[in-house]
Design a protein around this motif. Structure first.
Motif, PDB file in Angstrom:
ATOM      1  N   PHE A 191      75.057  74.683 -14.958  1.00 33.51           N
ATOM      2  CA  PHE A 191      73.883  74.814 -14.644  1.00 33.51           C
ATOM      3  C   PHE A 191      72.767  75.669 -15.164  1.00 33.51           C
ATOM      4  O   PHE A 191      73.478  76.499 -16.041  1.00 33.51           O
ATOM      5  N   PRO A 192      71.533  75.767 -15.286  1.00 33.38           N
ATOM      6  CA  PRO A 192      70.636  76.507 -16.041  1.00 33.38           C
ATOM      7  C   PRO A 192      70.986  77.867 -15.342  1.00 33.38           C
ATOM      8  O   PRO A 192      70.990  77.856 -14.070  1.00 33.38           O
ATOM      9  N   LYS A 193      71.021  79.174 -16.245  1.00 31.34           N
ATOM     10  CA  LYS A 193      71.472  80.308 -15.481  1.00 31.34           C
ATOM     11  C   LYS A 193      70.149  81.013 -15.422  1.00 31.34           C
ATOM     12  O   LYS A 193      69.275  80.944 -15.807  1.00 31.34           O
ATOM     13  N   SER A 194      70.596  81.957 -14.158  1.00 35.14           N
ATOM     14  CA  SER A 194      69.537  82.989 -13.793  1.00 35.14           C
ATOM     15  C   SER A 194      69.540  84.105 -14.528  1.00 35.14           C
ATOM     16  O   SER A 194      70.602  84.228 -15.434  1.00 35.14           O
ATOM     17  N   GLU A 195      68.556  85.056 -14.623  1.00 33.13           N
ATOM     18  CA  GLU A 195      68.525  86.056 -15.290  1.00 33.13           C
ATOM     19  C   GLU A 195      69.679  87.234 -14.733  1.00 33.13           C
ATOM     20  O   GLU A 195      69.961  88.172 -15.628  1.00 33.13           O
TER      21      GLU A 195
ATOM     22  N   PRO B 145      69.812  72.997  -7.556  1.00 35.41           N
ATOM     23  CA  PRO B 145      70.902  72.218  -7.959  1.00 35.41           C
ATOM     24  C   PRO B 145      69.985  70.773  -8.121  1.00 35.41           C
ATOM     25  O   PRO B 145      69.488  70.307  -7.324  1.00 35.41           O
ATOM     26  N   SER B 146      70.260  70.024  -8.989  1.00 32.26           N
ATOM     27  CA  SER B 146      69.821  68.544  -9.047  1.00 32.26           C
ATOM     28  C   SER B 146      70.474  67.622  -8.190  1.00 32.26           C
ATOM     29  O   SER B 146      71.525  68.016  -7.686  1.00 32.26           O
ATOM     30  N   PRO B 147      69.877  66.666  -7.625  1.00 37.29           N
ATOM     31  CA  PRO B 147      70.561  65.495  -6.553  1.00 37.29           C
ATOM     32  C   PRO B 147      71.915  65.071  -7.367  1.00 37.29           C
ATOM     33  O   PRO B 147      72.832  65.268  -6.340  1.00 37.29           O
ATOM     34  N   THR B 148      72.213  65.040  -8.627  1.00 37.91           N
ATOM     35  CA  THR B 148      73.442  64.819  -9.205  1.00 37.91           C
ATOM     36  C   THR B 148      74.483  65.990  -8.759  1.00 37.91           C
ATOM     37  O   THR B 148      75.582  65.756  -8.258  1.00 37.91           O
ATOM     38  N   ALA B 149      73.967  67.189  -9.002  1.00 38.41           N
ATOM     39  CA  ALA B 149      74.804  68.368  -8.831  1.00 38.41           C
ATOM     40  C   ALA B 149      75.104  68.434  -7.214  1.00 38.41           C
ATOM     41  O   ALA B 149      76.109  68.629  -6.730  1.00 38.41           O
ATOM     42  N   ARG B 150      74.101  68.159  -6.346  1.00 42.04           N
ATOM     43  CA  ARG B 150      74.320  68.224  -5.016  1.00 42.04           C
ATOM     44  C   ARG B 150      75.267  67.007  -4.305  1.00 42.04           C
ATOM     45  O   ARG B 150      76.186  67.519  -3.796  1.00 42.04           O
ATOM     46  N   ARG B 151      75.400  66.078  -4.846  1.00 44.34           N
ATOM     47  CA  ARG B 151      76.231  64.925  -4.439  1.00 44.34           C
ATOM     48  C   ARG B 151      77.751  65.446  -4.839  1.00 44.34           C
ATOM     49  O   ARG B 151      78.516  65.531  -4.101  1.00 44.34           O
TER      50      ARG B 151
END
Ligand code: AMP
Ligand code: MG
Length: 344
Positions: A99-103, A79-85
């Motif tokens: 978020f960008p998705k996993s497979e 997760p980006s720092p923005t997402a984390r906060r």
């Protein structure tokens, strides 16, 4: 199919977990609205959600988790720092992050997008259901597509009886509107759908926030919104709804006039009004919406369903300022009205 309606008990949760693992659907309470859950990693189970709701296949689902540690297998990278906060401040709670998705996420969940929407709900029954399923649970709102979202188990029963095996009844929902959807793939968080976590709060946490400009206006011809769900007519009662906004005295006068004209024309009008203003409408048929944006969030979807039950064919609603939770309230109300808004 027989639909069971059960209170949230350990045995009902165990049954719910078994059903989800077997690829079946279970409706369950969350703090926002009732969700229609399926195993998020089982493409066939996820397809059943679209069938039961009559949901267009290009409208992606939110994946629900019951602990932050369950996030990383679902997304590509960290997760980006923005997402984390935002996660630290607002999870568990009525906030969905993109978020960008996993497979591992089937294409049916994300409607083919390369991003995935994830939420960690705070409602204990929602968490217990995900725990019982032992896997992430994909869940849109548990209404038939186009109907107001369900904020009580009885609403789910209205829409889903005979279509799903189990509804868990956890009483009325606390927030009453769907989660705030925030795109955190860029540096600045961008609200794609307003909800209980307000822009003001997000700006406080992240220092900055963008509100997608599709939030409070109709889409242009051929426009593809960042949140695919925004393109559909949502939350609609059967009767034609007009929102009347402006100075309170002028709003009441205009609604009274329109109501009386409708009655003269042989229509079956209904007014959705702030509770303290009900006396101003005399003996005209009204439903109360509460007196604040928070109360309106809780009351609105039930009122739109009630309007159908009362067979109203023309509705007039008061408005609240589009700030704080009011932004989410007006986003839903304006869609319910097909952007039919009168300023007085
Ligand atoms: P519902 O669960 O019925 O409230 O609908 C889920 C909402 O989340 C819809 O408006 C979707 O458009 C939105 N959503 C789900 N996944 C994504 C995604 N990957 N990107 C943008 N919006 C999404
Ligand atoms: Mg929905």
């Amino acid at each position: 199919m027989q639909t069971q309606l059960l209170p949230v008990t350990p045995s009902a949760l165990a049954l719910a977990g078994t059903l989800i693992r077997a690829g079946e659907l279970v409706a369950f309470p969350t703090e926002t609205v009732y969700g229609l859950g399926a195993d998020a990693l089982n493409a066939d189970a996820v397809k059943r959600i679209f069938e039961a709701k009559g949901r267009p296949g290009d409208n992606p689902l939110i994946v629900h988790i019951s602990a932050v540690e369950q996030l990383s297998p679902l997304i590509a990278g960290a997760p980006s720092p923005t997402a984390r906060r935002l996660m630290d401040a607002c999870w568990p709670g009525p906030m969905t992050l993109i978020f960008p998705k996993s497979e591992r996420i089937p294409a049916a969940v994300t409607a083919g997008l390369d991003t995935v929407a994830v939420r960690f709900p705070v409602h204990p029954a929602a968490q217990a259901l995900i725990d019982a399923a032992r896997r992430p649970v994909a869940a849109p709102s548990a209404n038939r597509s186009g109907r107001p979202s369900p904020t009580a188990a009885a609403h789910v029963m209205e829409d889903m009886a005979g279509r799903i095996p189990l509804i868990l009844d956890g009483g009325p929902c606390d927030v009453g509107l769907e989660s705030t959807v925030i795109d955190v793939t860029g540096e600045t968080p961008r609200i794609l759908r307003p909800g209980g976590v307000t822009p003001e709060r997000i700006a406080q946490i992240c220092g900055d926030v963008q509100v997608d400009d599709a939030v409070l206006r109709p889409l242009r011809e051929g426009e593809r919104p960042r949140s695919p769900g925004m393109k559909y007519r949502h939350y609609a009662p059967s009767g034609a709804l007009t929102i009347v906004q402006g100075e309170p005295g002028a709003v009441v006068a205009a609604i009274r006039r329109m109501y009386d004209d409708a009655l003269t024309d042989g229509r079956r009008p209904l007014i959705l009004a702030l509770t303290h203003r009900l006396p101003a409408y005399g003996d005209r048929r009204c439903l109360p919406l509460g007196d604040s944006a928070d109360e309106m969030a809780r009351a609105m979807f039930a009122a739109l369903r009630q309007a159908d039950a009362l067979d109203a064919d023309i509705l007039f609603s008061e408005a609240v300022p589009a700030e704080g939770v009011g932004l989410a309230v007006m986003n839903r109300l304006e869609r319910a009205a097909g952007f039919n808004i009168v300023s007085v």
